[in-house]
Write an enzyme that holds these catalytic residues in place. Sequence first.
Site, mmCIF file in Angstrom:
data_model
loop_
_atom_site.group_PDB
_atom_site.id
_atom_site.type_symbol
_atom_site.label_atom_id
_atom_site.label_comp_id
_atom_site.label_asym_id
_atom_site.label_seq_id
_atom_site.Cartn_x
_atom_site.Cartn_y
_atom_site.Cartn_z
ATOM 1 N NE ARG A 160 -4.059 1.808 1.924
ATOM 2 C CZ ARG A 160 -4.772 2.636 2.584
ATOM 3 N NH1 ARG A 160 -4.307 2.896 3.923
ATOM 4 N NH2 ARG A 160 -5.946 2.927 2.249
ATOM 5 C CE LYS A 183 -10.707 2.704 11.336
ATOM 6 N NZ LYS A 183 -11.297 2.945 9.988
ATOM 7 C CG ASP A 219 -6.016 1.231 9.908
ATOM 8 O OD1 ASP A 219 -5.717 -0.099 9.576
ATOM 9 O OD2 ASP A 219 -6.399 1.777 8.675
ATOM 10 C CG ASP A 230 -11.018 -2.573 5.588
ATOM 11 O OD1 ASP A 230 -11.367 -1.885 6.772
ATOM 12 O OD2 ASP A 230 -9.972 -2.138 5.071
HETATM 13 C C1 DGJ Z 1 -8.352 0.598 6.563
HETATM 14 C C2 DGJ Z 1 -9.228 0.634 7.353
HETATM 15 O O1 DGJ Z 1 -9.531 -0.760 7.822
HETATM 16 C C3 DGJ Z 1 -10.172 1.494 6.888
HETATM 17 O O2 DGJ Z 1 -11.472 1.621 7.704
HETATM 18 C C4 DGJ Z 1 -9.610 2.874 6.872
HETATM 19 O O3 DGJ Z 1 -9.391 3.442 7.961
HETATM 20 C C5 DGJ Z 1 -8.517 2.762 5.828
HETATM 21 N N1 DGJ Z 1 -7.386 1.743 6.134
HETATM 22 C C6 DGJ Z 1 -7.813 4.132 5.902
HETATM 23 O O4 DGJ Z 1 -6.672 4.275 5.149
#
Ligand code: DGJ
Length: 740
Positions: free
Chosen positions: A436, A469, A471, A541
């Site tokens: 990514r 959040k 990630d 997701d």
């Molecule tokens: C992956 C996450 O699971 C999504 O909900 C979102 O936050 C994206 N990354 C953002 O890049």
Amino acid sequence: MTIEWSPEAREFHLRNDRVSYIFRVLENGWLGHLYFGAPLAEGRSYAHLVPGEFYGFSNRLGEPVPLEYPSGGAGDYRIPAVAIELPDGSGVLDLRYKSHEAHPGKPEIPGLPSTYVEVGGEAETLEVVLADAVAEIEVRLLYTIYRDRPIVVRGARIVNSGKSPAIVRCAMSASLDLPDSDWELISLSGEWARECHVERLGLRPGRQSVSSTRGASGHQHNPFVVLARPATTEASGEAIGLGLAYSGNFVAEAEVEPFGTTRLRTGINPDGFSWVLESGAEFSTPEAILAHSAGGLDALSDAYHRLFRERLARGSWRDRARPIVINNWEATYFDFDEPKLLAIATAAKEMGIELFVLDDGWFGRRNDDSTSLGDWQVNLTKLPGGLDSLARSVEALGMRFGIWIEPEMVSRSSDLFAEHPDWTIGVPSRPRTEGRNQYVLDMSRPEVVDHLFGVLSAVLGGAPISYVKWDMNRTITEPFSPALPVWRQGEFLHRYILGVYQLYDRLTKAFPGILFESCASGGGRFDAGMLAFAPQAWASDDTDAIERLKIQWGTSLAYPLNSIAAHVSAVPNHQVGRVTPLATRAAVAFFGVFGYELDPTALSAGERAEITDQVAFYKQWRELFQRGRFLRLRSPFEGERDEAAWMTVADDGRSAIAAHYRILSRPNPGPQRLRLRGLDAAAFYRVSIWPSPAEAAGVAARPIVLGGDELMAAGLVLESSRESAGAGDFRARLYVLEAI
Ligand code: DGJ
């Protein structure tokens, strides 16, 4: 709850009213396993459960003597719990009982997440010391039994008491030898956007395992498995759960040997792992959480849910009602500015939503996923007043404000990478693989953790932020840290996750009022290790309601509803293109930590009114949805895979909400009934339907007060052929039960 030691039989019995765990010191000093299961009487010996005298495998080559923490090299050819390369180059360990001690409570594990106790008398811990006299290695096995949970928590500490370094090649958190193999292995497997699908297969001779080598527990397999008897259902039968409080490379494995016994083990994946243990040093494994159920998978899940909710999650949010959020990710992706965000927040507030989450794209020059990770300064072009101004505007609406971060990553195109290219993971002589468009920071380096703590503290302290959040969007390739010596590279991936835990620990302690949610492209690191720091996680997701039935069903096997973040999104769904009714999307997302992930300004007035009702309904029943006992009624993985049903019940049985989901509409289905569970058989319940009875034509005509006995034994009448005709696909109906 007792930890009994019989000096005559040299036998340990950990016991409470729900479970017994029994083992003994064998004739040769090894630790032999006797029993794990429903509680057995105290004050008796159970030594006869395994072959009488045992003096080592040399006398009974191959015979499957059950052991507590087996090592290889002396005739036990099954998968070992521990393997150590000794200074002389050999790997033969002979671990014999040396001593033991029992303590009230439960110790912490340095640097690792663990379950804990809060009040006196809640748990007791037994520490058994095994020693190899020649190698001068000690293994300290830890067993904790809680007063009222069908759970035994295990872990090990390996101590090098010798003068030279030894190399730990394998150090399981627990190993369990079971006397037969009449089990099915249940695992939670999948991929991105389809996490935690339930796999259930009978054991066969040989090894069956799930694992990760990605540096994170992963979308592919969850560090949680169950052994269930073939006849075990949700409601009845025997099952043994094996969880692991760890977020890195793991293995969970069963081996059936030729005599038909089963060895089960879990811990750090030995593939690619090694740990140099200097003289005097010790190594602690993550902890394994073993549970036993004689009452089916529901009861097993309930034991994990309560433990994880009450004694793994921590912090000020542990026991609090979790807010309903709106997240801008699927609404805007990277394309937003302050007016757009405030318009979303304003519309959300009007519908009763409580917290606005600003997802990816608020920092650096990040207008797509190719730049700026690592540059945790607000993008003033998008947000001219900074985070503080935006957060205050959101608060002025009467909502709270949260942000997205991805601390462990760096973009090649970023100031951080330009300044510290050496902070990224990779082998210096080889190209680094991007994922990514990003690299992974070397979290094994204290200076990286310090730097992130500094910059993120500035962000979190610089604005009224109530939620984060966290990630993690790629896994690790070229695992190597230039900061570690050559002979310690096998430690890298474990050190990486220790660094992640340390950053989590420092940030959650520095900002105790913030609710943390973990995420790794959805459920790529949804595990018990993360839950110790972030009490909830973004489960996937994939926000499609029908896909979520499977994901949330599987996730709920181990993890409590108030850890499973679930959002209603727009249609056509962004992951699968499916169009489902708004009510169905909510009816699935209700069973978790509820929220929205769409642009409310793009909705019709009718849709906004519907969402206003959904939000009010969730608030009314939030306690039940987040902390009720979850019972799975009809599996989306079984039968024609065309329906699902589950329910949540209050601990006192006085209220419950059951949900039935019909995936594809059926022609002329005939009368359908759903048997509920967990109710008070003697109580009468008022049954109301959501969405409102007007839409559920025909059902309102039935009696609205029903006996708990009838609801459980005869069942709830769901639908008739008349209702089904023309009702369409992807339908959901909730039944709210209130005792009168
Ligand atoms: C992956 C996450 O699971 C999504 O909900 C979102 O936050 C994206 N990354 C953002 O890049």
